[in-house]
Design a protein around this motif. Structure first.
Motif, short mmCIF file in Angstrom:
data_model
loop_
_atom_site.label_atom_id
_atom_site.label_comp_id
_atom_site.label_asym_id
_atom_site.label_seq_id
_atom_site.Cartn_x
_atom_site.Cartn_y
_atom_site.Cartn_z
N GLY A 1 3.04 7.98 -8.89
CA GLY A 1 2.51 9.14 -9.30
C GLY A 1 3.14 9.53 -10.77
N LEU A 2 4.18 8.74 -11.16
CA LEU A 2 4.85 8.88 -12.34
C LEU A 2 3.76 8.66 -13.47
CD1 LEU A 2 8.56 8.36 -11.56
CD2 LEU A 2 7.26 10.69 -12.05
N ALA A 3 2.94 7.74 -13.29
CA ALA A 3 1.96 7.26 -14.28
C ALA A 3 1.16 8.40 -14.91
CB ALA A 3 1.09 6.17 -13.66
N ALA A 4 1.25 8.53 -16.28
CA ALA A 4 0.57 9.59 -16.86
C ALA A 4 -0.94 9.58 -16.97
CB ALA A 4 1.13 9.79 -18.39
N LYS A 5 -1.42 8.28 -16.86
CA LYS A 5 -2.92 8.02 -16.79
C LYS A 5 -3.18 7.62 -15.27
CE LYS A 5 -3.71 7.94 -21.32
NZ LYS A 5 -4.69 8.53 -22.29
N ALA A 6 -4.22 8.41 -14.63
CA ALA A 6 -4.73 7.57 -13.29
C ALA A 6 -3.66 7.88 -12.17
CB ALA A 6 -5.64 6.64 -13.67
N PRO A 7 -2.79 8.75 -12.32
CA PRO A 7 -1.67 8.61 -11.23
C PRO A 7 -2.32 8.60 -9.75
CG PRO A 7 -1.90 10.79 -12.07
CD PRO A 7 -2.83 10.01 -12.87
N GLY A 8 -3.52 9.17 -9.68
CA GLY A 8 -4.05 9.13 -8.21
C GLY A 8 -4.61 7.51 -7.81
N THR A 9 -5.17 7.06 -8.77
CA THR A 9 -5.43 5.62 -8.65
C THR A 9 -4.02 4.72 -8.31
OG1 THR A 9 -7.44 5.75 -9.92
CG2 THR A 9 -6.64 3.67 -9.68
N PHE A 10 -3.02 5.03 -9.18
CA PHE A 10 -1.71 4.29 -8.95
C PHE A 10 -1.29 4.85 -7.53
CE2 PHE A 10 -2.10 3.41 -13.47
CZ PHE A 10 -1.68 2.16 -13.67
N GLY A 11 -1.26 5.97 -7.22
CA GLY A 11 -0.98 6.31 -5.88
C GLY A 11 -1.52 5.74 -4.74
N THR A 12 -2.83 5.53 -4.81
CA THR A 12 -3.98 4.47 -3.92
C THR A 12 -3.37 3.29 -3.65
OG1 THR A 12 -5.65 6.33 -4.33
CG2 THR A 12 -6.05 4.38 -3.03
N LEU A 13 -3.15 2.91 -5.14
CA LEU A 13 -2.67 1.46 -5.23
C LEU A 13 -1.23 1.32 -4.47
CD1 LEU A 13 -3.10 0.20 -8.88
CD2 LEU A 13 -4.03 -0.87 -6.81
N ALA A 14 -0.40 2.16 -4.57
CA ALA A 14 0.77 2.14 -3.80
C ALA A 14 0.89 1.96 -2.29
CB ALA A 14 1.67 3.44 -4.10
N ALA A 15 -0.42 2.55 -1.77
CA ALA A 15 -0.46 2.64 -0.47
C ALA A 15 -1.01 1.26 0.07
CB ALA A 15 -1.65 3.74 -0.03
N VAL A 16 -1.58 0.51 -0.67
CA VAL A 16 -1.91 -0.74 -0.42
C VAL A 16 -1.03 -1.65 0.57
CG1 VAL A 16 -2.89 -3.21 -1.09
CG2 VAL A 16 -3.80 -1.09 -1.93
N PRO A 17 0.33 -1.82 0.02
CA PRO A 17 1.22 -2.72 0.67
C PRO A 17 1.64 -1.82 2.13
CG PRO A 17 2.13 -2.19 -1.59
CD PRO A 17 0.67 -1.37 -1.26
N LEU A 18 1.57 -0.34 2.15
CA LEU A 18 1.70 0.28 3.38
C LEU A 18 0.61 -0.08 4.23
CD1 LEU A 18 3.71 2.22 4.92
CD2 LEU A 18 2.18 3.81 3.82
N TYR A 19 -0.55 -0.12 3.96
CA TYR A 19 -1.83 -0.69 4.66
C TYR A 19 -1.52 -1.99 4.96
CZ TYR A 19 -6.24 -2.27 6.01
OH TYR A 19 -7.11 -3.19 6.70
N LEU A 20 -1.27 -2.84 4.27
CA LEU A 20 -1.26 -4.34 4.90
C LEU A 20 0.02 -4.51 5.89
CD1 LEU A 20 -1.48 -6.05 1.23
CD2 LEU A 20 -3.14 -5.97 3.17
N LEU A 21 0.93 -3.82 5.72
CA LEU A 21 1.92 -3.69 6.88
C LEU A 21 1.62 -3.14 8.11
CD1 LEU A 21 5.11 -2.54 4.99
CD2 LEU A 21 4.71 -4.67 5.97
N MET A 22 0.60 -2.06 8.10
CA MET A 22 -0.06 -1.40 9.08
C MET A 22 -1.21 -2.03 9.72
SD MET A 22 0.51 2.55 7.98
CE MET A 22 -0.64 3.05 9.38
N CYS A 23 -1.86 -2.95 9.01
CA CYS A 23 -3.42 -3.23 9.51
C CYS A 23 -3.29 -4.15 10.67
CB CYS A 23 -4.16 -3.80 8.27
SG CYS A 23 -3.42 -5.42 7.67
N HIS A 24 -2.18 -4.73 10.90
CA HIS A 24 -2.32 -5.61 11.98
C HIS A 24 -1.91 -5.15 13.52
CE1 HIS A 24 -3.47 -8.98 9.59
NE2 HIS A 24 -2.66 -8.74 8.76
N LEU A 25 -1.58 -3.79 13.26
CA LEU A 25 -0.93 -2.88 14.59
C LEU A 25 -2.49 -2.65 15.38
CD1 LEU A 25 1.28 -0.47 12.58
CD2 LEU A 25 2.05 -2.65 14.06
#
Length: 165
Positions: free
Chosen positions: A29-53
């Motif tokens: 979220g520290l990205a000055a441009k498009a922090p919401g998009t970067f925040g969503t990107l940061a969720a991808v590894p978390l999703y990848l850890l969870m998707c096989h549950l």
């Protein structure tokens, strides 16, 4: 990449504080441009850890991310002295996890889910825009992204049903 480094509100937060670290989406979220998009990107590894549950465990962890997100976002906003500052992106993390509930495995569906979530989060159709404007505090920060995630999840499931997994 330009960061919010000169923003006085952001200077009130510390990545060494676990609440701030999560609120800032692991720093994305520290990205000055498009922090919401970067925040969503940061969720991808978390999703990848969870998707096989299993679905019940995935749902439980996603619900936990939303419930704890209310506190995380509220605390960060109070510490920043700004309601729903762009750098607070935990709501985007939870929103993507909601979007991807019961999504088929595969990069294509992750990309489609990502795009759908960002679309609803940016466009904010009714009642998302109304909630964003009228509801405050940590719940207010979270609820518009939760609903954007629900809208995106519905559209993603329609796409899966229509085009197949």
């Amino acid at each position: 990449m330009k960061l919010f480094s000169q923003d006085p509100a952001v200077k009130r937060l510390r990545l060494s504080n676990p609440i701030h670290f999560l609120a800032l989406g692991f720093g994305s979220g520290l990205a000055a441009k498009a922090p919401g998009t970067f925040g969503t990107l940061a969720a991808v590894p978390l999703y990848l850890l969870m998707c096989h549950l299993s679905l019940p465990i995935y749902l439980l962890l996603t619900l936990f991310s939303v419930v704890i997100g209310v506190y995380i976002c509220d605390k960060a906003a109070k510490d920043m002295q700004v309601h729903d500052h762009g750098a607070i992106v935990w709501d985007e993390v939870a929103g993507l996890l909601i979007t991807m509930i019961a999504a088929p495995a595969g990069l294509l569906w992750l990309v489609v889910g990502f795009i759908l979530f960002r679309f609803f989060d940016i466009i904010k159709p009714w009642p998302i825009r109304w909630l964003d404007a009228k509801v405050h505090g940590g719940f207010g920060i979270m609820i518009d992204d939760v609903l954007a995630g629900v809208f995106a999840a519905i559209c993603l499931q329609i796409a899966v049903y229509t085009f197949g997994a």
